[in-house]
Design a protein around this motif. Structure first.
Motif, PDB file in Angstrom:
ATOM      1  N   ALA A 208       0.818  -1.213   0.000  1.00 25.41           N
ATOM      2  CA  ALA A 208       0.000   0.000   0.000  1.00 25.41           C
ATOM      3  C   ALA A 208       0.850   1.261   0.000  1.00 25.41           C
ATOM      4  O   ALA A 208       0.471   2.265  -0.624  1.00 25.41           O
ATOM      5  CB  ALA A 208      -0.938  -0.019   1.208  1.00 25.41           C
ATOM      6  N   VAL A 209       1.987   1.229   0.693  1.00 27.94           N
ATOM      7  CA  VAL A 209       2.820   2.427   0.784  1.00 27.94           C
ATOM      8  C   VAL A 209       3.335   2.842  -0.586  1.00 27.94           C
ATOM      9  O   VAL A 209       3.197   3.992  -1.011  1.00 27.94           O
ATOM     10  CB  VAL A 209       3.996   2.207   1.762  1.00 27.94           C
ATOM     11  N   THR A 210       3.940   1.899  -1.323  1.00 27.15           N
ATOM     12  CA  THR A 210       4.457   2.207  -2.653  1.00 27.15           C
ATOM     13  C   THR A 210       3.338   2.650  -3.583  1.00 27.15           C
ATOM     14  O   THR A 210       3.478   3.617  -4.342  1.00 27.15           O
ATOM     15  CB  THR A 210       5.171   0.987  -3.255  1.00 27.15           C
ATOM     16  N   THR A 211       2.206   1.963  -3.508  1.00 22.55           N
ATOM     17  CA  THR A 211       1.101   2.258  -4.416  1.00 22.55           C
ATOM     18  C   THR A 211       0.548   3.655  -4.200  1.00 22.55           C
ATOM     19  O   THR A 211       0.326   4.410  -5.147  1.00 22.55           O
ATOM     20  CB  THR A 211      -0.016   1.207  -4.249  1.00 22.55           C
ATOM     21  N   VAL A 212       0.344   4.045  -2.939  1.00 22.24           N
ATOM     22  CA  VAL A 212      -0.197   5.389  -2.688  1.00 22.24           C
ATOM     23  C   VAL A 212       0.848   6.457  -2.990  1.00 22.24           C
ATOM     24  O   VAL A 212       0.504   7.581  -3.404  1.00 22.24           O
ATOM     25  CB  VAL A 212      -0.724   5.512  -1.244  1.00 22.24           C
ATOM     26  N   GLU A 213       2.138   6.134  -2.829  1.00 21.52           N
ATOM     27  CA  GLU A 213       3.176   7.112  -3.178  1.00 21.52           C
ATOM     28  C   GLU A 213       3.212   7.358  -4.679  1.00 21.52           C
ATOM     29  O   GLU A 213       3.478   8.484  -5.122  1.00 21.52           O
ATOM     30  CB  GLU A 213       4.535   6.635  -2.669  1.00 21.52           C
ATOM     31  N   ILE A 214       2.948   6.324  -5.469  1.00 21.49           N
ATOM     32  CA  ILE A 214       2.846   6.515  -6.922  1.00 21.49           C
ATOM     33  C   ILE A 214       1.661   7.446  -7.226  1.00 21.49           C
ATOM     34  O   ILE A 214       1.774   8.386  -8.021  1.00 21.49           O
ATOM     35  CB  ILE A 214       2.679   5.164  -7.633  1.00 21.49           C
ATOM     36  N   ALA A 215       0.529   7.194  -6.578  1.00 17.13           N
ATOM     37  CA  ALA A 215      -0.658   8.027  -6.785  1.00 17.13           C
ATOM     38  C   ALA A 215      -0.389   9.474  -6.390  1.00 17.13           C
ATOM     39  O   ALA A 215      -0.710  10.411  -7.138  1.00 17.13           O
ATOM     40  CB  ALA A 215      -1.833   7.466  -5.985  1.00 17.13           C
ATOM     41  N   ASP A 216       0.200   9.678  -5.208  1.00 16.65           N
ATOM     42  CA  ASP A 216       0.495  11.036  -4.743  1.00 16.65           C
ATOM     43  C   ASP A 216       1.447  11.755  -5.696  1.00 16.65           C
ATOM     44  O   ASP A 216       1.311  12.966  -5.937  1.00 16.65           O
ATOM     45  CB  ASP A 216       1.107  10.998  -3.340  1.00 16.65           C
ATOM     46  N   SER A 217       2.419  11.027  -6.224  1.00 16.73           N
ATOM     47  CA  SER A 217       3.387  11.635  -7.149  1.00 16.73           C
ATOM     48  C   SER A 217       2.702  12.068  -8.441  1.00 16.73           C
ATOM     49  O   SER A 217       2.982  13.148  -8.970  1.00 16.73           O
ATOM     50  CB  SER A 217       4.530  10.658  -7.441  1.00 16.73           C
ATOM     51  N   TYR A 218       1.814  11.239  -8.951  1.00 14.89           N
ATOM     52  CA  TYR A 218       1.044  11.636 -10.131  1.00 14.89           C
ATOM     53  C   TYR A 218       0.179  12.862  -9.825  1.00 14.89           C
ATOM     54  O   TYR A 218       0.043  13.771 -10.654  1.00 14.89           O
ATOM     55  CB  TYR A 218       0.158  10.490 -10.606  1.00 14.89           C
ATOM     56  N   GLN A 219      -0.381  12.897  -8.626  1.00 17.51           N
ATOM     57  CA  GLN A 219      -1.210  14.045  -8.233  1.00 17.51           C
ATOM     58  C   GLN A 219      -0.391  15.332  -8.212  1.00 17.51           C
ATOM     59  O   GLN A 219      -0.843  16.391  -8.656  1.00 17.51           O
ATOM     60  CB  GLN A 219      -1.833  13.783  -6.853  1.00 17.51           C
TER      61      GLN A 219
END
Length: 464
Positions: A208-219
């Protein structure tokens, strides 16, 4: 109890090694090292290819400098920095970190603790206007071979700590991080992070940590379509809410933010309510929820949520939250909604509370000045706008517009025009400035300026 070290390593008791990785940080490194030098027993700096004066600056502070190449792997470089540390405790820093003076005696005390736990410190990202996210991060840890960094980007010590039964204990020292002050730099870093995070991402066993960090970076790069996909992937990971509730809350907030931007407020409310149920302490979640509810046609309910934010205590957690910005935005929106609802006494109370709570915020003085004009107290408004300009002159256009509105209402239009003309060198490229200047000069407005003027009048509660 955590397991004992797997092999021996001589360390000096009650001591602290500062370990860093750097590249071309000549403009920042001295400030960082100067802030920590009085509590550091050892400085170890890994340079990954500087072409400026970084190495000589590090050496001037007595640091041991290790030169190596850069392999697109932050954990690998960090592990080099801690490999030969000789102190009982290690504190890792970045060149754009600053340890404030009040944290130095705390660190001096912490290095005397028994080295059997990880120490979480509050990292305070500093952004323009004295805002920025705050979170607790594992920054200080015992010097032992079985504690090491993992992950190519957003490297962490905690996975190895948890494997040996070592837990993190939070302490009240602060590290100020200045790496996100420039929005352009922030986007550049986010683009770099996306590539490294995607290389680390394991589709067969996503975390979950890596996945949400990818999302936040795209944001952060305004790629909202990709961010939406990755936030939903985060929430689809089995056990996301139950095992990593702070991550789930971040994903729900991200989705709510995207749907707010799309003006799909009912959908935004659904996601943001769930985020607030998981993390009721997060003011940024509640603020976004209040925005969605107001835009969905229920301003009175938005008021209740905004007032709830003002009762929250700052409590940094594992996910970064900009408590300072959330509080300022809450005051600004709350006063505006109350005025639009005609609840002037309530707005007056909130305005007074905002200045008492945050006496150094020019945007709150501007809000107060706008309210005082509406409230029929132009002299008080004049003094309030002047106070705002005393706090910050450069770029403070709203304060000058407020003064000019008061001049015009007092029959001193020529003084208003003179004041605006004097600002031309600073604001000539600013559409808001040009629109208001044209308005008081009686110049015909373009269609775009007509729309801007309507928005400006709303900002000033339609007092002109």
């Amino acid at each position: 109890m955590p397991a004992e070290p797997t092999n021996s390593k001589f360390v000096k008791p009650d001591s602290l090694s500062i370990c860093m990785i750097v590249k071309n940080e000549a403009d920042l490194l001295s400030r960082c090292l100067d802030s920590i030098k009085n509590v550091a027993d050892e400085l170890i700096i890994v340079d990954t290819g500087s072409t400026d004066a970084t190495v000589s600056i590090a050496q001037s502070f007595g640091a041991k400098v290790v030169c190596t190449d850069w392999r697109d792997d932050f954990a690998w470089a960090r592990n080099i920095s801690i490999k030969d540390a000789t102190s009982s405790w290690i504190l890792w820093l970045d060149a754009d970190d600053v340890v404030p003076p009040e944290s130095i005696p705390i660190l001096a005390s912490l290095k005397k603790e028994k080295p059997d736990h990880i120490i979480g410190l509050t990292v305070r990202n500093q952004r323009p206007g004295n805002t920025g996210t705050e979170f607790v991060q594992a920054r200080m840890f015992p010097n032992r071979p079985d504690l090491y960094f993992e992950r190519r980007i957003h490297e962490q010590i905690m996975p190895s700590a948890l494997r040996i039964g070592m837990k993190m204990e939070s302490r009240n020292a602060v590290i100020e991080h200045h790496g996100y002050a420039d929005p352009a730099t922030l986007k550049k870093k986010a683009l770099r992070n996306i590539q490294l995070l995607l290389e680390d991402y394991d589709d067969s066993a996503p975390d979950a940590v890596t996945t949400v960090e990818i999302a936040d970076s795209y944001q952060l790069t305004d790629n909202h379509e990709s961010a939406l996909i990755w936030y939903k992937r985060t929430l689809a990971i089995p056990g996301c809410e139950s095992i990593t509730p702070s991550i789930a809350s971040q994903a729900y907030l991200g989705l709510g933010t995207i749907y707010n931007l799309r003006s799909e407020y009912s959908t935004a409310i659904t996601y943001l309510r769930r985020a607030s149920e998981i993390s009721p302490w997060r003011p940024d979640v509640l603020y976004s929820l209040a925005v969605a509810i107001e835009q969905n046609g229920e301003p009175q309910k938005a008021v209740a949520i905004l007032e709830q934010i003002l009762t929250l205590k700052v409590s940094a957690g594992q996910v970064g939250v900009d408590f300072r910005a959330a509080k300022i935005k809450t005051y600004l929106r709350l006063v505006r909604i109350l005025v639009e609802l005609g609840n002037m006494e309530h707005a007056a109370a909130i305005t007074a509370d905002s200045l008492a709570s945050e006496p150094l915020r020019p945007e709150l003085y501007n809000s107060a000045g706008k309210f005082l004009i509406k409230y029929g107290k132009p002299l008080d408004a004049l003094k309030t706008f002047e106070k705002s300009i005393m706090l910050i002159k450069q770029g403070n256009l709203d304060a000058y517009i407020g003064l000019c509105i008061i001049y015009v209402k007092a029959g001193m239009t020529s003084k208003a025009i003179e004041t605006m003309d004097s600002l031309a060198i600073d604001f000539s490229a600013n559409n808001k400035y040009q629109t208001f200047r044209s308005c008081i000069n009686g110049t015909t407005l373009t269609p775009e300026q007509t729309e801007l003027l309507a928005n400006l009048r709303r900002e000033f509660f339609n007092v002109f």
